[in-house]
Design an enzyme around this catalytic site. Structure first.
Site, PDB file in Angstrom:
ATOM      1  N   ARG A 444       0.764  -1.266   0.065  1.00 42.60           N
ATOM      2  CA  ARG A 444       0.055   0.165   0.034  1.00 42.60           C
ATOM      3  C   ARG A 444       0.904   1.259   0.152  1.00 42.60           C
ATOM      4  O   ARG A 444       0.506   2.390   0.688  1.00 42.60           O
ATOM      5  CB  ARG A 444      -1.026   0.020   1.216  1.00 42.60           C
ATOM      6  CG  ARG A 444      -2.300   0.637   1.022  1.00 42.60           C
ATOM      7  CD  ARG A 444      -2.958   1.359   2.007  1.00 42.60           C
ATOM      8  NE  ARG A 444      -4.420   1.776   1.668  1.00 42.60           N
ATOM      9  CZ  ARG A 444      -5.108   2.601   2.383  1.00 42.60           C
ATOM     10  NH1 ARG A 444      -4.410   3.153   3.607  1.00 42.60           N
ATOM     11  NH2 ARG A 444      -6.044   2.998   2.031  1.00 42.60           N
ATOM     12  N   TRP A 478      -7.569   3.176  15.381  1.00 46.99           N
ATOM     13  CA  TRP A 478      -5.930   2.938  15.129  1.00 46.99           C
ATOM     14  C   TRP A 478      -5.981   1.867  14.063  1.00 46.99           C
ATOM     15  O   TRP A 478      -6.181   0.570  14.208  1.00 46.99           O
ATOM     16  CB  TRP A 478      -5.665   2.269  16.369  1.00 46.99           C
ATOM     17  CG  TRP A 478      -4.004   2.003  16.732  1.00 46.99           C
ATOM     18  CD1 TRP A 478      -3.431   1.083  15.950  1.00 46.99           C
ATOM     19  CD2 TRP A 478      -3.206   2.635  17.586  1.00 46.99           C
ATOM     20  NE1 TRP A 478      -2.129   0.965  16.251  1.00 46.99           N
ATOM     21  CE2 TRP A 478      -1.951   1.920  17.290  1.00 46.99           C
ATOM     22  CE3 TRP A 478      -3.309   3.714  18.331  1.00 46.99           C
ATOM     23  CZ2 TRP A 478      -0.960   2.282  18.017  1.00 46.99           C
ATOM     24  CZ3 TRP A 478      -2.190   3.912  19.147  1.00 46.99           C
ATOM     25  CH2 TRP A 478      -0.800   3.085  19.083  1.00 46.99           C
ATOM     26  N   ASP A 479      -5.577   2.233  12.962  1.00 51.03           N
ATOM     27  CA  ASP A 479      -5.439   1.519  11.557  1.00 51.03           C
ATOM     28  C   ASP A 479      -4.096   0.855  11.122  1.00 51.03           C
ATOM     29  O   ASP A 479      -3.083   1.444  11.965  1.00 51.03           O
ATOM     30  CB  ASP A 479      -5.992   2.239  10.386  1.00 51.03           C
ATOM     31  CG  ASP A 479      -6.514   1.293   9.478  1.00 51.03           C
ATOM     32  OD1 ASP A 479      -6.450   0.304   9.220  1.00 51.03           O
ATOM     33  OD2 ASP A 479      -6.991   2.172   8.284  1.00 51.03           O
ATOM     34  N   ASN A 481      -2.274  -0.944   7.987  1.00 47.81           N
ATOM     35  CA  ASN A 481      -2.757  -1.289   6.777  1.00 47.81           C
ATOM     36  C   ASN A 481      -1.736  -2.180   5.806  1.00 47.81           C
ATOM     37  O   ASN A 481      -1.813  -2.240   4.697  1.00 47.81           O
ATOM     38  CB  ASN A 481      -3.111  -0.250   5.758  1.00 47.81           C
ATOM     39  CG  ASN A 481      -4.315   0.284   6.322  1.00 47.81           C
ATOM     40  OD1 ASN A 481      -5.622  -0.555   6.129  1.00 47.81           O
ATOM     41  ND2 ASN A 481      -4.599   1.544   6.640  1.00 47.81           N
ATOM     42  N   CYS A 527      -8.296  -1.671  13.970  1.00 51.78           N
ATOM     43  CA  CYS A 527      -8.508  -1.786  12.461  1.00 51.78           C
ATOM     44  C   CYS A 527      -7.331  -2.052  11.898  1.00 51.78           C
ATOM     45  O   CYS A 527      -6.147  -1.764  12.098  1.00 51.78           O
ATOM     46  CB  CYS A 527      -8.901  -0.331  11.987  1.00 51.78           C
ATOM     47  SG  CYS A 527      -9.476  -0.547  10.190  1.00 51.78           S
ATOM     48  N   ASP A 549     -13.637  -4.189   5.741  1.00 49.51           N
ATOM     49  CA  ASP A 549     -13.799  -3.129   4.925  1.00 49.51           C
ATOM     50  C   ASP A 549     -14.987  -3.439   3.802  1.00 49.51           C
ATOM     51  O   ASP A 549     -15.580  -2.602   3.335  1.00 49.51           O
ATOM     52  CB  ASP A 549     -12.576  -2.877   3.808  1.00 49.51           C
ATOM     53  CG  ASP A 549     -11.670  -2.092   4.716  1.00 49.51           C
ATOM     54  OD1 ASP A 549     -11.938  -1.657   5.794  1.00 49.51           O
ATOM     55  OD2 ASP A 549     -10.257  -2.003   4.385  1.00 49.51           O
TER      56      ASP A 549
HETATM   57  C1  DGJ Z   1      -8.448   0.709   5.943  1.00 51.88           C
HETATM   58  C2  DGJ Z   1      -9.583   0.614   6.910  1.00 51.88           C
HETATM   59  O1  DGJ Z   1     -10.286  -0.423   7.241  1.00 51.88           O
HETATM   60  C3  DGJ Z   1     -10.610   1.596   6.202  1.00 51.88           C
HETATM   61  O2  DGJ Z   1     -12.092   1.770   6.985  1.00 51.88           O
HETATM   62  C4  DGJ Z   1     -10.160   2.982   5.986  1.00 51.88           C
HETATM   63  O3  DGJ Z   1     -10.037   3.727   7.328  1.00 51.88           O
HETATM   64  C5  DGJ Z   1      -8.732   2.886   5.285  1.00 51.88           C
HETATM   65  N1  DGJ Z   1      -7.730   1.963   5.678  1.00 51.88           N
HETATM   66  C6  DGJ Z   1      -8.133   4.572   5.186  1.00 51.88           C
HETATM   67  O4  DGJ Z   1      -6.920   4.295   4.592  1.00 51.88           O
END
Ligand code: DGJ
Length: 728
Positions: A444, A478-479, A481, A527, A549
């Protein structure tokens, strides 16, 4: 006391209300596993050695005869080197290069209550009387290593927690290569193994297979529990379903690399191990140091998966989640991500919030894109200051205006990450996880900060403190990714590089512990690209997690059904999003989108301003319904009545603790032409009770609801219904 030591038989009997876990000390040396299952109080006739039949090619423990075949005896904790050829629970390498351990029984202690784990999340007690703890000690006398096997039995719930502590009382440095938190040697192999398998947008689907000879493994090597397999597994008997049959659940309270295995030996026994993944794990334990393995929560049920899940739900909701919001109604929020992505400004957000507030929403959560120069996902992670082109008055200014609108303010953040295109990276390129001389693999378009480093953790604490102490922020999403590549840290010595994975998670837990304690009024939601780190470890800090998501209701049914194997509804965030869904382009009625969200932690992602008058009315009704039923959904007992994995429908039932209210939810997937409908039987109601269904005013006896049931037509695609029953 729920833990008894029978001196004469040399047996520990660990009991909860309905279950027993029994261990024997054999000839003051071996620790044998005798039983886990239904509660047994009378031990008359329990065998000395839980094994029958003669076995050749087996090694015999030193000093014992042929009855003690080490590779088949059910052991309490398997170790490597003296003839147990099953997967060991403990493996270490000593300074002389040897990998052989030989643990013998070395005493025990029974104490009231339950201790917390050092630096790791765990279930807890509020009163000492809620649980008892047994510690059994095993010693390798040659090397001075002592294992503490810790068992904690809850008195009010059928849950036993376990973990292991390794103490190095010797002088040499020992490299730990595998330290499982739990080992259970089952006497046969006639079980199915249930795992929660998934992917991004498809988390926690249920998969069940019969055990076979050899080793079946679930694991993560990503540095997070991950989207694909969850740190949970269950062994169930063939006749086991939602309401009947024996099932054993194992849930690891940990958010990093994990490994759960079921090892069926040639002789037909099954060994379950669960703990930190031994793949690429190595921990240098110096003399005088100890290592704590995370907790596993074991739940046995002889009333199927349903009862197992309800035990997990209650334990995790009340004795794993913490903080002000644990038992409270959570603020009803709207998140702008689904509606705007990066395309917003202060005025647009205020309008968005105003419309939402008109239908009863209480909080606006500003998602990704508020900081640095972030207009797409290719930059700015790490530059945690407001983008003044979007927010000319900063976060504070936005929060103030929201307050005037009657709304509180929540914020998305991804503290563990850095974009290569960011001021942070330009200043501190050494702060990301990397290996010198190797390319830094992007995912990402971002890199992971090295949380094993103190300076990195201090930086994160510092900006989080600055945001939270003056931003009027009531909620943090708090994400996280991406997963880790090029694992290793520049600040760890060569010999300690394999400690990286666990040290990362310890670093994460340190951050979360300090910040959640310092800001007790802030609601933290976990998250990771949806449910990529939705595990029991995170619940200790975040009482709710963004489940996926994927917001399409048909997909969400499966995701929430699977997640509910272990996680209570109070922890699963679920929002009404746009239709057609942005990911699978499926159109879905607003009622159905709302009704699936109402079965968990209700909220919004949809732009309310784009809804028709008629739809706004529906939303108002659903918000009213949420106000009525939230407590039963959040704190009641959950029953899964129909599975979207097996049928063309899905049904959940929630019954309040005092049984005075029941909320029944039914969702049809595809319409079935000429179907006579599907009848579901309610469960867990007050015996001999009478309930009134709130919309129709119709009365029903408990017998009719439980033994005859309520019938739903399957005449429309994606139709849903919620029925609320109140006892009179
Ligand atoms: C991944 C999260 O699951 C989404 O809900 C959102 O916050 C995106 N990241 C934002 O980049």
């Amino acid at each position: 006391m729920s833990i008894i030591f029978d001196e004469q038989r040399q047996i520990f009997n660990i009991s909860t209300s309905n279950t027993s876990y029994i261990i024997r000390i054999f000839q003051n040396r071996l620790l044998l596993h005798l039983h886990y299952g239904k509660r047994i109080d009378n031990l008359e006739g329990i065998p000395d050695v839980p094994l029958n039949g003669s076995l050749s090619m087996s090694a015999h423990a030193a000093g014992f005869d042929g009855r003690v075949a080490i590779d088949v005896l059910p052991q309490e904790y398997g170790f490597y080197g003296t003839g147990d050829y099953r997967t060991p629970s403990f493996l270490a390498e000593y300074e002389d290069g040897s990998r052989i351990s030989d643990f013998v029984y070395d005493g025990y202690q029974i104490v009231k209550g339950k201790q917390l784990l050092n630096g790791l999340p765990s279930t807890y007690v509020e009163e000492e009387s809620e649980a008892d703890t047994l510690e059994i000690y095993l010693a390798d006398r040659l090397k001075g290593i002592r294992l503490i096997l810790r068992y904690c039995a809850y008195n009010i719930l059928d849950a036993i927690t376990r973990n292991v502590i390794v103490e190095n009382n010797g002088t040499e440095c020992v490299k730990l290569k595998s330290v499982m938190s739990v080992c259970v040697d089952f006497a046969d192999m006639y079980y199915d193994l249930t795992r929660l398998q998934g992917a991004w947008l498809r988390e926690k689907h249920i998969e069940k297979n019969p055990l076979a000879h050899g080793r079946q493994v679930i694991d993560s090597k990503r540095g997070a529990s991950g989207h694909d397999l969850s740190p949970f597994m269950a062994l169930s008997r063939k006749n086991c379903d939602e309401v009947q049959g024996e099932v054993y659940g194992f849930s690891l309270v940990y958010s990093g690399n994990f490994e759960g295995s079921a090892d069926v030996s040639y002789s037909g026994g099954t060994r379950v191990n669960f703990g930190i993944n031994s793949f690429d794990f190595g921990w240098m334990l110096n003399g005088g140091e100890c290592f704590t393995a995370p907790e596993v929560v074991m739940v046995y049920s002889d009333e199927g998966f349903g009862k197992m899940s309800r035990t997990y739900h209650k334990l995790y909701r009340t004795r794993l989640c913490r903080g002000k919001y644990r038992d409270k109604k959570r603020p009803l929020l709207i998140n702008n991500w689904g509606a705007t992505h990066y395309d917003f400004n202060e005025d647009k957000l205020i309008l968005f919030a105003r419309r939402a507030n008109e239908v009863g929403v209480e909080m606006l959560v500003l998602d990704d894109g508020w900081f640095g120069k972030r207009n797409t996902d290719n930059c700015s992670l790490g530059d945690w200051y407001a983008d003044v082109t979007k927010l000319p008055n900063g976060l504070n200014g936005l929060a103030k205006r929201l307050k005037e609108e009657g709304m509180s303010f929540g914020l998305w953040i991804e503290p563990e990450m850095v974009s290569p295109d960011s001021d942070l990276y330009r200043t501190h390129p050494e702060w990301c996880v990397h290996v010198l001389g190797r390319e830094r693999t992007l995912s990402r378009r971002q890199l992971v900060l090295d949380l094993t480093r103190n300076d990195v953790r201090e930086f994160i604490k510092d900006f989080m403190r600055r945001l939270l102490s003056k931003g009027n922020i009531s909620y943090i999403k708090w994400d996280m990714n991406r997963n880790i590549t090029e694992a290793g840290s520049q600040l760890l010595d060569k010999a300690n590089q394999q400690e990286f994975w666990h040290r990362y998670i310890l670093g994460l837990y340190e951050l979360l512990e300090e910040l959640t304690l310092e800001f007790p009024d802030v609601l933290f939601e976990g998250c990771s690209g949806g449910g990529g780190r939705f595990d029991a470890g995170m619940l200790y800090y975040c009482p709710q997690v963004w489940t996926s998501d994927m917001c399409d209701a048909a997909e969400r049914m499966k995701i929430q059904y699977g997640t509910s194997m272990v996680m209570p509804a109070s922890t699963m965030s679920s929002h009404i999003a746009e239709s057609p869904d942005h990911h699978n382009m499926r159109s879905m009625p607003l009622e159905t989108r709302a009704d699936i969200s109402l079965s968990a932690q209700f909220g919004f992602e949809v732009d309310i301003a784009t809804l028709s008058e008629n739809e706004i009315e529906i939303v108002r009704e659903k918000v009213k319904l949420y106000d009525e039923i939230w407590q039963t959904i959040q704190q009641g007992d959950m029953y899964r009545l129909a599975s979207p994995f097996e049928e063309n429908c899905c049904s959940f039932l929630y019954v309040s603790e005092d049984k005075s209210e029941a909320v029944l939810m039914f969702y049809t997937l595809m319409a079935v032409p000429n179907s006579q409908g599907r009848r579901v039987m309610l469960k867990g109601l007050k015996p001999d009770g009478v309930y009134v269904e709130q919309q129709s005013g119709k009365k029903y006896s408990t017998q009719i609801l439980e033994d005859y049931g309520i019938s739903f037509p399957e005449d429309r695609d994606f139709k849903s219904s919620i029925m609320v029953f109140k006892e009179i």
